[in-house]
Design a protein around this motif. Sequence first.
Motif, mmCIF file in Angstrom:
data_model
loop_
_atom_site.group_PDB
_atom_site.id
_atom_site.type_symbol
_atom_site.label_atom_id
_atom_site.label_comp_id
_atom_site.label_asym_id
_atom_site.label_seq_id
_atom_site.Cartn_x
_atom_site.Cartn_y
_atom_site.Cartn_z
ATOM 1 N N ILE A 227 8.341 105.733 68.521
ATOM 2 C CA ILE A 227 9.491 104.824 68.474
ATOM 3 C C ILE A 227 10.694 105.555 67.887
ATOM 4 O O ILE A 227 10.649 106.070 66.765
ATOM 5 N N ALA A 228 11.752 105.609 68.659
ATOM 6 C CA ALA A 228 13.002 106.244 68.228
ATOM 7 C C ALA A 228 13.810 105.257 67.395
ATOM 8 O O ALA A 228 13.854 104.059 67.698
ATOM 9 N N VAL A 229 14.453 105.755 66.336
ATOM 10 C CA VAL A 229 15.309 104.911 65.499
ATOM 11 C C VAL A 229 16.687 105.565 65.395
ATOM 12 O O VAL A 229 16.793 106.748 65.057
ATOM 13 N N GLU A 230 17.724 104.781 65.711
ATOM 14 C CA GLU A 230 19.097 105.279 65.677
ATOM 15 C C GLU A 230 19.999 104.265 64.984
ATOM 16 O O GLU A 230 19.684 103.066 64.939
ATOM 17 N N PRO A 231 21.143 104.697 64.447
ATOM 18 C CA PRO A 231 22.121 103.738 63.923
ATOM 19 C C PRO A 231 22.716 102.915 65.061
ATOM 20 O O PRO A 231 22.859 103.402 66.186
ATOM 21 N N GLU A 232 23.100 101.693 64.749
ATOM 22 C CA GLU A 232 23.728 100.847 65.765
ATOM 23 C C GLU A 232 25.010 101.476 66.308
ATOM 24 O O GLU A 232 25.347 101.267 67.486
ATOM 25 N N ASP A 233 25.713 102.243 65.473
ATOM 26 C CA ASP A 233 26.980 102.825 65.924
ATOM 27 C C ASP A 233 26.829 104.254 66.443
ATOM 28 O O ASP A 233 27.815 104.951 66.639
ATOM 29 N N ALA A 234 25.586 104.695 66.673
ATOM 30 C CA ALA A 234 25.351 106.013 67.283
ATOM 31 C C ALA A 234 24.100 105.964 68.157
ATOM 32 O O ALA A 234 23.151 106.722 67.956
ATOM 33 N N PRO A 235 24.083 105.075 69.159
ATOM 34 C CA PRO A 235 22.872 104.876 69.980
ATOM 35 C C PRO A 235 22.742 105.913 71.092
ATOM 36 O O PRO A 235 22.709 105.589 72.286
ATOM 37 N N THR A 236 22.628 107.170 70.722
ATOM 38 C CA THR A 236 22.665 108.260 71.702
ATOM 39 C C THR A 236 21.527 108.176 72.706
ATOM 40 O O THR A 236 21.737 108.245 73.920
ATOM 41 N N LEU A 237 20.293 108.045 72.211
ATOM 42 C CA LEU A 237 19.137 107.972 73.102
ATOM 43 C C LEU A 237 19.021 106.601 73.748
ATOM 44 O O LEU A 237 18.728 106.497 74.942
ATOM 45 N N ALA A 238 19.255 105.543 72.977
ATOM 46 C CA ALA A 238 19.145 104.190 73.529
ATOM 47 C C ALA A 238 20.091 103.995 74.705
ATOM 48 O O ALA A 238 19.719 103.393 75.727
ATOM 49 N N SER A 239 21.314 104.503 74.587
ATOM 50 C CA SER A 239 22.280 104.374 75.694
ATOM 51 C C SER A 239 21.832 105.164 76.915
ATOM 52 O O SER A 239 21.967 104.703 78.061
ATOM 53 N N ALA A 240 21.279 106.356 76.687
ATOM 54 C CA ALA A 240 20.799 107.171 77.809
ATOM 55 C C ALA A 240 19.604 106.515 78.483
ATOM 56 O O ALA A 240 19.486 106.508 79.717
ATOM 57 N N MET A 241 18.703 105.943 77.697
ATOM 58 C CA MET A 241 17.536 105.256 78.258
ATOM 59 C C MET A 241 17.980 104.075 79.116
ATOM 60 O O MET A 241 17.457 103.842 80.205
ATOM 61 N N ALA A 242 18.949 103.307 78.598
ATOM 62 C CA ALA A 242 19.427 102.134 79.337
ATOM 63 C C ALA A 242 20.112 102.527 80.640
ATOM 64 O O ALA A 242 19.974 101.844 81.666
ATOM 65 N N ALA A 243 20.828 103.660 80.617
ATOM 66 C CA ALA A 243 21.560 104.107 81.809
ATOM 67 C C ALA A 243 20.681 104.912 82.767
ATOM 68 O O ALA A 243 21.048 105.111 83.932
ATOM 69 N N GLY A 244 19.544 105.392 82.288
ATOM 70 C CA GLY A 244 18.690 106.236 83.115
ATOM 71 C C GLY A 244 19.190 107.656 83.231
ATOM 72 O O GLY A 244 18.683 108.446 84.028
ATOM 73 N N GLU A 245 20.185 108.009 82.445
ATOM 74 C CA GLU A 245 20.739 109.360 82.447
ATOM 75 C C GLU A 245 21.497 109.592 81.143
ATOM 76 O O GLU A 245 21.849 108.638 80.435
ATOM 77 N N ARG A 246 21.763 110.850 80.846
ATOM 78 C CA ARG A 246 22.520 111.164 79.641
ATOM 79 C C ARG A 246 23.944 110.617 79.734
ATOM 80 O O ARG A 246 24.583 110.727 80.780
ATOM 81 N N VAL A 247 24.389 110.018 78.659
ATOM 82 C CA VAL A 247 25.749 109.502 78.608
ATOM 83 C C VAL A 247 26.437 110.090 77.376
ATOM 84 O O VAL A 247 25.780 110.462 76.405
ATOM 85 N N THR A 248 27.743 110.186 77.434
ATOM 86 C CA THR A 248 28.522 110.640 76.291
ATOM 87 C C THR A 248 29.202 109.436 75.656
ATOM 88 O O THR A 248 29.988 108.743 76.314
ATOM 89 N N LEU A 249 28.875 109.178 74.415
ATOM 90 C CA LEU A 249 29.462 108.047 73.712
ATOM 91 C C LEU A 249 30.926 108.342 73.400
ATOM 92 O O LEU A 249 31.291 109.469 73.065
#
Length: 503
Positions: A199-221
């Motif tokens: 289980i990955a844990v990230e800050p709410e204001d730095a969701p680097t992996l969570a955003s990529a998982m949701a998009a299915g690809e790497r995203v730049t915050l």
Amino acid sequence: MKSYLQRILTASVYDVAEQTPLTRATNLSRRLGNEILLKREDMQPVFSFKIRGAYNKIASLTEAQRQKGVICSSAGNHAQGVAISAQKLGIKATIVMPRTTPSIKVDAVRNFGGRVVLHGDNYDAAKAHAAKLIEERGLTFIPPYDDPDVIAGQGTVGMEILSQHPRPIDAVFVPVGGGGLIAGIAAYIKQLRPDIRIIAVEPEDAPTLASAMAAGERVTLDEVGIFADGVAVRQIGEETFRIARELVDECMLVSTDEICAGIKDIFEDTRTVMEPAGALAVAGIKKYVEQRGVTGETLIGINCGANMNFSRLGHVAERAELGEHREAVLAVTIPERPGSFREFCETIGNRAITEFNYRFAHADEAHVFAGIGLNDGLAERDEVVEALQAKGYPVLDLTDDEMSKVHVRHMVGGRGHNVDHEVLYQVRFPERPGALLNFLKRLGRRWNISLFHYRNHGADYGRVLVGIQVPPDQREKFEESLDKLGYPYRNESDNPAYALFLS
């Protein structure tokens, strides 16, 4: 993934890194009703897991690469990992850091033999300068996370966990920034124990992996919060995301308050202060247990680092109570008349008032900023608000309002207008239930409170700054009342700061 298993098993890390203990968090285990184990990477020589990946990467270099030296751009734990690893192997290391890097981190790198180059005002500028030096001098860049050798070095954390705890494990909670740590741990554990949830844990204001998982690809915050600066990364690594996308079971996001509460929990079990990123896993464990209602499970959190700046401790302590739901922050409107504060306290009941900020501003009503101590979390917070509203007090719940918690609470007050006969006192009273209410009862309804500031700092006594409207012919009687109360006090009416900012 099989190639990573071999890389991890043969990783060169123990010439400089320690096999850190896996310790039981006794207090946290009892509170949560689960077996909570902490992987103590804060006990590494550089107080962070980063030493593993850095050393494994540098140890893999050719002799020609070693002769020219290595370089990295970092203002954090990776810089120290590279510096001590290069020192161990007799290699020159250049560390490019922003000019804004705290001196404690610059000095730590220099103490490990690294040549520090301060350039630019942020990480991007430092990284660009590092690229320029690589081109000019032929130095080898040591990446912080997105490299197979670095990932394999971090993966030795997972190898140690399975050897230290061969019994059932339900989940391992891993802080995520660029993804090197979770990629290495997942690559090892999922090969041998696919039943264990990662289980990955990230800050709410730095969701680097969570955003990529949701998009299915790497995203730049667009931007990331920097409170947990050890994981403040705008984009997950390419190779780390490839691994995490396949092997990570879930991503959890936690708030700043929850991170601070996690720092406090770890301190109470280990007497060690984590940096914010180092407490992410514990914050995730607590949220997981609360949301899922699990009991009797074995949950492991990675304490990934303890490079905390001393100046941040006050902020962490203040926010920890909010993260534990042990404090409510409320804006309450009360009538502007003698005794109204006492009536407010009586409505609160036996709950502790942790903070009270107020300045006379209007003849009819007063707006106060109050902190209320809680014993039963969110349900009790609702109960307090309902009790105040039932008494006719307008209430605004600011517990989840970031601006109020960071700024407004320190700005309530200012100069009083049309405040006749005001005198200012500092009063010290024992920090126990009822002590503040006793003080207010002693004042009775004879004198009006025109200024009040109090904050519980966890000491055995509380300190109040109070302004009271006392006509000159009643001041002797007023101090007689204070004497009978028995709380030490001092008249501050002649204090020049009072004249400049408050009167």
